[in-house]
Design an enzyme around this catalytic site. Structure first.
Site, short mmCIF file in Angstrom:
data_model
loop_
_atom_site.label_atom_id
_atom_site.label_comp_id
_atom_site.label_asym_id
_atom_site.label_seq_id
_atom_site.Cartn_x
_atom_site.Cartn_y
_atom_site.Cartn_z
N TYR A 152 -2.09 5.81 -5.48
CA TYR A 152 -3.11 6.85 -5.62
C TYR A 152 -2.55 7.96 -6.49
CZ TYR A 152 -5.69 4.84 -1.65
OH TYR A 152 -6.39 4.01 -0.81
N ARG A 155 -8.28 -7.56 5.30
CA ARG A 155 -8.41 -7.59 6.76
C ARG A 155 -7.80 -8.84 7.39
NH1 ARG A 155 -13.32 -5.12 4.99
NH2 ARG A 155 -13.64 -3.02 5.89
N ARG A 172 -13.22 -15.33 3.11
CA ARG A 172 -12.95 -15.81 4.47
C ARG A 172 -12.70 -17.31 4.53
NH1 ARG A 172 -12.50 -11.20 4.54
NH2 ARG A 172 -13.38 -9.63 5.97
N SER A 217 0.82 -1.21 0.00
CA SER A 217 0.00 0.00 0.00
C SER A 217 0.86 1.27 0.00
CB SER A 217 -0.90 0.01 1.24
OG SER A 217 -1.55 1.25 1.40
N LYS A 243 -7.79 -0.99 -9.77
CA LYS A 243 -8.50 -1.53 -8.60
C LYS A 243 -9.68 -0.65 -8.26
CE LYS A 243 -7.66 -2.58 -3.69
NZ LYS A 243 -8.54 -1.55 -3.08
N THR A 259 -5.56 2.59 -7.64
CA THR A 259 -6.86 2.64 -6.96
C THR A 259 -7.68 3.80 -7.53
OG1 THR A 259 -6.05 1.64 -4.92
CG2 THR A 259 -8.01 3.01 -4.75
N HIS A 272 -13.34 -1.50 -2.18
CA HIS A 272 -12.49 -0.94 -1.12
C HIS A 272 -12.87 -1.53 0.25
CE1 HIS A 272 -9.39 2.29 -1.20
NE2 HIS A 272 -9.50 2.20 0.12
N GLY A 320 -12.37 -8.60 -1.31
CA GLY A 320 -13.57 -8.31 -0.54
C GLY A 320 -14.36 -9.54 -0.14
N GLY A 321 -14.37 -9.84 1.16
CA GLY A 321 -15.25 -10.87 1.69
C GLY A 321 -14.72 -12.28 1.71
#
Length: 393
Positions: A167, A343, A323, A143, A264, A193, A288, A320-321
């Site tokens: 960015y 995350r 798991r 990042s 992205k 991004t 995001h 995203g999402g």
């Protein structure tokens, strides 16, 4: 108060019993997760551990969502609406999870998405993340808002496969300088991004008055903003991002580098077609992490129309999402070349630094391999749309 009936007594007992079981279960979980010797067996275990051990307010900003967090939460729930159609008697005695992205082979189709401020979770932050990705032979997207510099990350994992998330700033020289630095230190792609012309309203960050701790900084801008005394947003001066960014800036970016450009933040077929027309090499279907526009689609729900539009002309990825390993399988079946996790990497860092991130990646890879085999797939090429059935619920 009148007499209590037998039925009332039973209902009261059941309510109290359920409450006792809930509290007892949570207490047992907390006891287990506080013991570093206890085994964490799935990503949810790491999440619970991280919630107990990460700094309390101001907390870590990457865990927050925008507004009511509907999109953040739907990123997870959308996978529950998708069912798998497994095939049997397929001889899955040998399975292979290897794939390639932008011409480089990785051991499994799970990379590390760009997330900020890893040193808030572990003392050497992004350097541990980079070492974990190198050890597991997968891609790490560093990042811009890292608490270690691009040079430090490269030195920590000199043989790692790295991309850099960028960015576009009002001061375009900042973006240009970052591109030249990552080119010089072996990064293999630029991930632009495009969904942050302005920062989303992240209520928890506002309530907690999120600021980087005094001992940390956005290391890629070390020394650049030292004379600045105004308002800051996530470690840099407020209003630094350029809201005028448009498709013509893809040509500007291509003029600065020969590295592949991955966009992205794409969520529609119209923008996917424009991305192809403007000569980028890949798309990351991303909202995001639900931290920008609340009320947009879950990324897995947006994936199909983008894949159908692109028709193999460029590679399509997703974040995203994710798991579980079956989430990975569903994303690949719907056309993603690779998925990226954000995350969960922070949770792994909070648990045990580099080893914790490796644990996260290993668990996901093991679950993915098992889901592949139980669905009758021996390798990545056998995963296709025929595996998928959308729930009617």
């Amino acid at each position: 108060m009148g007499p209590v009936s037998h039925i009332d007594q039973i209902l009261c007992y059941r309510v109290n019993q359920e409450e006792f079981c809930r509290v007892a279960s949570w207490s047992l979980c907390r006891t287990s997760l506080c013991d570093p010797e206890m085994s964490l067996v799935c990503l949810s275990d790491f999440e619970m551990y991280a919630k107990e051990h990460l700094p309390k307010p101001p907390g870590i900003t990457t865990l927050a969502g925008a507004d009511e967090c509907c999109t953040r939460d739907d990123n997870l729930m959308a996978y529950k609406r998708i069912r798998l159609r497994p095939r049997m008697l397929r001889d899955v005695s040998v399975t292979d999870t290897r794939t390639t992205i932008q011409g480089t082979e990785i051991s499994f189709p799970i990379g590390i998405a760009p997330t900020a401020f890893h040193c808030m979770a572990w003392h050497d932050g992004e350097m541990s993340t980079a070492r974990a990705a190198e050890a597991m032979n997968t891609c790490y997207v560093a990042s811009t808002y890292a608490t270690c510099s691009v040079e430090e990350i490269s030195a920590a994992a000199p043989n790692g496969f790295r991309w850099f998330q960028l960015y576009v700033y009002r001061n375009r020289k900042l973006s240009e300088q970052l591109i030249h630095r990552v080119e010089a230190h072996g990064y293999k792609a630029i991930v632009l991004t495009v969904d942050v012309p302005y920062t989303g309203k992240r209520r928890n960050d506002i309530r907690n008055n999120f600021k980087l701790p005094p001992h940390l900084k956005v290391k890629n801008f070390d020394g650049i903003f030292e004379e600045f005394n105004g308002a800051e947003v996530y470690g840099v001066p407020a209003n630094s991002l350029d809201p005028s960014i448009s498709w013509k800036d893809i040509y500007w970016l291509r003029s600065l580098t020969r590295l592949p450009i991955i966009i992205k933040g794409i969520l529609t077929k119209e923008d996917a077609e424009l991305a192809v027309e403007h000569g980028v090499q890949g798309i990351i279907v991303s909202n995001h992490g639900g931290r920008q526009l609340d009320g947009g689609p879950a990324t897995i729900d947006a994936l199909s129309e983008i894949v159908e539009t692109v028709q193999g002309r460029i590679e399509v990825y997703l974040d995203g999402g994710i798991r579980t390993g079956s989430d990975v399988l569903k994303a690949l079946a719907l056309g993603a070349k690779c998925v990226f996790i954000g995350r969960p990497v922070v949770w792994g860092l909070a648990f045990k630094g580099e080893e914790g991130v490796k644990d996260i990646l290993q668990i996901l890879n093991d679950e993915f391999r098992l889901s592949m085999a139980l669905s009758g797939c021996r390798n990545i090429s056998e995963i296709n749309r025929n595996l998928i059935q959308f729930s009617k619920l």
